[in-house]
Design a protein around this motif. Sequence first.
Motif, PDB file in Angstrom:
ATOM      1  N   UNK A   1      87.501-100.272 -40.974  1.00 36.14           N
ATOM      2  CA  UNK A   1      86.210 -99.599 -41.181  1.00 36.14           C
ATOM      3  C   UNK A   1      85.060-100.532 -40.816  1.00 36.14           C
ATOM      4  N   UNK A   2      85.178-101.787 -41.200  1.00 29.27           N
ATOM      5  CA  UNK A   2      84.128-102.756 -40.865  1.00 29.27           C
ATOM      6  C   UNK A   2      84.003-102.929 -39.351  1.00 29.27           C
ATOM      7  N   UNK A   3      85.132-102.908 -38.675  1.00 27.59           N
ATOM      8  CA  UNK A   3      85.107-103.081 -37.222  1.00 27.59           C
ATOM      9  C   UNK A   3      84.375-101.920 -36.551  1.00 27.59           C
ATOM     10  N   UNK A   4      84.445-100.742 -37.177  1.00 26.11           N
ATOM     11  CA  UNK A   4      83.841 -99.550 -36.565  1.00 26.11           C
ATOM     12  C   UNK A   4      82.390 -99.326 -37.005  1.00 26.11           C
ATOM     13  N   UNK A   5      81.936-100.083 -38.009  1.00 26.50           N
ATOM     14  CA  UNK A   5      80.615 -99.785 -38.587  1.00 26.50           C
ATOM     15  C   UNK A   5      79.500-100.094 -37.589  1.00 26.50           C
ATOM     16  N   UNK A   6      78.311 -99.556 -37.903  1.00 27.05           N
ATOM     17  CA  UNK A   6      77.119 -99.859 -37.123  1.00 27.05           C
ATOM     18  C   UNK A   6      76.645-101.261 -37.546  1.00 27.05           C
ATOM     19  N   UNK A   7      76.828-102.237 -36.651  1.00 30.40           N
ATOM     20  CA  UNK A   7      76.546-103.628 -37.024  1.00 30.40           C
ATOM     21  C   UNK A   7      75.063-103.874 -37.283  1.00 30.40           C
TER      22      UNK A   7
ATOM     23  N   UNK B   1      82.033-108.976 -43.259  1.00 29.96           N
ATOM     24  CA  UNK B   1      82.795-108.828 -42.008  1.00 29.96           C
ATOM     25  C   UNK B   1      83.385-110.172 -41.582  1.00 29.96           C
ATOM     26  N   UNK B   2      82.596-111.228 -41.715  1.00 31.86           N
ATOM     27  CA  UNK B   2      83.083-112.570 -41.347  1.00 31.86           C
ATOM     28  C   UNK B   2      84.266-112.961 -42.230  1.00 31.86           C
ATOM     29  N   UNK B   3      84.155-112.637 -43.531  1.00 31.31           N
ATOM     30  CA  UNK B   3      85.236-112.955 -44.460  1.00 31.31           C
ATOM     31  C   UNK B   3      86.503-112.167 -44.162  1.00 31.31           C
ATOM     32  N   UNK B   4      86.333-110.888 -43.849  1.00 25.50           N
ATOM     33  CA  UNK B   4      87.507-110.053 -43.547  1.00 25.50           C
ATOM     34  C   UNK B   4      88.198-110.541 -42.271  1.00 25.50           C
TER      35      UNK B   4
END
Length: 389
Positions: A178-184, A96-99
Amino acid sequence: MHNNSSASFDKIAALIVAAGRGTRVGSGDTPKQYRLLHGKMVLTQTLLCFQDFPTICVVIHPDDQNLFDQCLQALPKGFPPVQSVIGGATRSLSVAAGLDYLQNSTPKYVLIHDAARPFLKSRTIQNVLDGLENHQACVPCLPITDAVKTRDGTAVDRSSIVKVQTPQGFHFAAIHNAFAKRDAEKDYADDIEIAKEFGLSITMCDGDPMNSKLTFAADFDQNTPMISVTGSGYDVHRICEGKTLWLGGVEIEAGFSLLGHSDADVALHAITDAVLGAIAEGDIGDHFPPSDDQWKNARSDVFLKHAIDLTKQKSAMLDHVDVTIICEQPKIKPHREAIRQTLSDLCKLPLSRISVKATTTEKLGFTGRGEGISASAVVSVRIPQGTPS
Ligand code: MG
């Protein structure tokens, strides 16, 4: 890289995930992606797989900045700029940090790859990119060739499962979304899992059995190129009064003995010197000086075991032993198999790798006159290429 595809790389970013600790590799504090393989850091070699990509971002662990700098220094001149971003506690946090970081360069596609897969070929990269033409996600896979069972022994239909590799390719906006919406809070096994959860269209392409992930210490051992080296040794001991003598670790009733500080086992001394010669570690006298009383009457298997231990310390392997014993008496043939077996046990080699030969000198010279016995040995050793002296 394929000539016809270089132009399209302009819109593609490589995201290398290198923030893990690599604890399963075992001894040593260095995370596996910074360990040396073929004389280069694993991550350096992984980066070289992406040399045609204009945008490369590596997610690193905050403790690894120095190692990462060393890794970059080893890249060839003219290598595209490599960005880095600090990762999180889990793989998904790191990706997520990389994206988030890559968002600024607005790539069309992103290929997310494990730092510990340095054997990636351009063919696999191309397979993934081809898959992205009609799908939002593409993952390289391998069929399972072994039979597969659950732990309670129930057979699993292997045609329904595959092994999944990286790089996993995505349409950048879709996976970033998708990463923004995922369960962190949740740690996903890989990025394709998140793509699946949020409904991206996914396809599979051919992976490559060579594109394996370095996970265990043995993976490094297996991937270390070895060279074959040879060592030779020669020794002589004077015949003296006595009943028995030692030859090749076997006590033989000869009606005479051999004179020496230790047990005077001329064959074991020649083999020990050959092993030391193969690893360029001096000679038996350097390691066991005759002036040192602790080796008085010592059994010579101690010397050979020491030399073999030294080879192991260099991650080298003894492959073959060939020794020739030169004397008129005793006759070696009746004792040959006992000597081979003893050497096989000492060297931890099968009998097929232990050769014991004997010859006389036709009554010529000191061996011919029965004044002494000599032995000559040649050994083969495999040693990692680039072993420091
Ligand atoms: Mg000697």
